[in-house]
Design a protein around this motif. Structure first.
Motif, PDB file in Angstrom:
ATOM      1  N   SER A 262       0.833  -1.211   0.000  1.00 49.12           N
ATOM      2  CA  SER A 262       0.000   0.000   0.000  1.00 49.12           C
ATOM      3  C   SER A 262       0.864   1.256   0.000  1.00 49.12           C
ATOM      4  O   SER A 262       0.587   2.215  -0.726  1.00 49.12           O
ATOM      5  CB  SER A 262      -0.911   0.008   1.230  1.00 49.12           C
TER       6      SER A 262
ATOM      7  N   LEU B 249      -7.066   2.759  -2.107  1.00 50.49           N
ATOM      8  CA  LEU B 249      -5.754   2.524  -1.529  1.00 50.49           C
ATOM      9  C   LEU B 249      -5.784   2.680  -0.010  1.00 50.49           C
ATOM     10  O   LEU B 249      -5.189   1.885   0.730  1.00 50.49           O
ATOM     11  CB  LEU B 249      -4.736   3.489  -2.137  1.00 50.49           C
TER      12      LEU B 249
ATOM     13  N   HIS C 128      -4.776   0.024   2.741  1.00 50.05           N
ATOM     14  CA  HIS C 128      -3.761   0.395   3.730  1.00 50.05           C
ATOM     15  C   HIS C 128      -4.320   0.227   5.147  1.00 50.05           C
ATOM     16  O   HIS C 128      -3.607  -0.213   6.064  1.00 50.05           O
ATOM     17  CB  HIS C 128      -3.324   1.844   3.498  1.00 50.05           C
TER      18      HIS C 128
END
Length: 405
Positions: free
Chosen positions: A88, A104, A108
């Motif tokens: 990530s 993303l 993450h």
């Protein structure tokens, strides 16, 4: 009796893994709003989405992680989680749209939630039983330092250079955490008994939440909700008071008070029991919030930060220790995930709900209200856990007196 060693290679290794994870978290927490508004030319609502989706992902994955840690194994889960965190961190260089960034951030958040749950369970196994309070206190200190270093580093970088440098720094820290995950020797928990295995193999609530850790986790969630008001609005409040320069030192003072107190509070926890730490710490936290509410100058503003550090900064590791000690040793992973699920939920709910409340009142009144919320946690702790400790101590004293007579 000779003390069992605490500062071992493995304890330092897992503590530094946690440190680098949290530094990246705090760097991005404080700088991505700027990136969304200025580099991606998006709106404030997008900022809230980018921030919120990370915490949502972390909260959603924690209960599953706690279950997997105790069933699949700590090492495997840690490596998998830190790998997600590393991948990530690598992808931020290509985050050129809000849509991609939200996806993303969710990925993450999964890596962060899983990894921090795993490190919390692992460090609990590494620390000697007789030094659990002291050890978890020092472990939490690494997170406290990350909370100061992360925002300062991130805001300094974006002030003098661009986000490409910032994302590269986050990637380097993720790589270091990934390498350390291979190096650290991670003990696996004792095999669970048959009843526990049957529990873990199903999909009941008890397989995702450790029931013995829930009472103290509720207290942690209430305190986290109150603390979210500090995390989310302290800079805005400082600007409103004309103390914007002092805002950058608020968390420095916060961390300094924690560092000064941590060598004592952890040992006192192990020597005198949890109530001797938790009750005074809640009172100090409430006084700090009250002082923040009435602060009109730099001295009282920063002193409030110090008292909040003494209070809340010592409550988090103390309550985590209680959650783990209240549970079976084979369920330390589940106990850790239960505690942090309530903790993250408190931060997430508080950040949103307090923002709504702030529209209708001043920040001074908001912190006054939160001082009351902290005192509510005092009552909750007493009835959910503290009075049970007092009853056990009373019974032990009576038994000792009976044996003597």
């Amino acid at each position: 009796m000779k003390k069992e060693p605490l500062w071992t290679k493995d304890f330092l290794g897992i503590s530094f893994i946690s440190f680098f994870l949290f530094v990246v978290f705090y760097i991005l927490l404080t700088t991505l709003p700027i990136y969304v508004l200025e580099d991606l030319n998006s709106s404030e609502s997008s900022v809230g989405l980018v921030t919120g989706v990370f915490l949502i992902a972390a909260v959603l994955c924690r209960p599953f992680t706690g279950k997997w840690i105790d069933v699949i194994g700590r090492k495997k889960i840690l490596l998998f989680a830190v790998a997600i965190f590393f991948i990530s961190s690598l992808l931020y260089q290509w985050a050129s749209s809000v849509t991609f960034l939200v996806i993303l951030r969710f990925l993450h958040g999964i890596g962060f939630g899983m990894a921090t749950t795993a490190t919390g369970a692992i460090v609990a196994d590494i620390i000697p039983d007789r030094r659990k309070g002291e050890g978890l206190g020092y472990y939490a200190l690494f997170m406290n330092l990350a909370m100061v270093i992360g925002p300062f580093t991130g805001l300094t970088i974006v002030q003098f250079t661009n986000f490409s440098w910032l994302f590269n720094l986050c990637l380097i820290m993720a790589i270091i955490a990934f390498i350390l995950s291979f190096i650290v020797h991670i003990p696996e928990a004792s095999p669970a008994n048959n009843e526990s295995k049957n529990e873990q193999s199903g999909f009941s609530i008890s397989s995702f939440f450790e029931k013995n850790a829930v009472p103290v986790a509720i207290v942690g969630g209430i305190l986290a909700l109150a603390y979210s008001g500090v995390l989310s609005f302290i800079s805005i409040y400082a600007n409103e008071l004309g103390l914007i320069e002092a805002a950058s030192f608020f968390f420095v003072v916060y961390a300094a008070f924690i560092i000064a107190s941590r060598p004592f509070t952890g040992r006192w926890f192990d020597m005198y029991g949890e109530n001797r730490i938790v009750y005074p710490a809640i009172i100090l936290f409430a006084i700090g919030m009250l002082m923040l509410s009435f602060a009109t100058n730099t001295f009282f503003f920063l002193l409030a930060g110090g008292l909040i550090g003494l209070g809340y900064g010592n409550l988090s590791p103390a309550l985590q220790t209680i959650a783990i000690q209240s549970s079976d040793s084979s369920k330390s992973g589940l106990a850790t995930s239960t505690f942090f699920t309530f903790f993250d939920s408190g931060i997430g709910i508080g950040s949103y709900a307090l923002g709504v409340i702030a529209v209708y009142t001043s920040f001074s009144n908001l912190y006054l209200i939160l001082a009351g919320v902290v005192l509510l946690s005092f009552v909750a702790y007493h009835f959910l856990h503290g009075r049970n400790v007092l009853n056990v101590q009373k019974q032990t004293k009576q038994q000792l007196t009976k044996n003597i007579t």
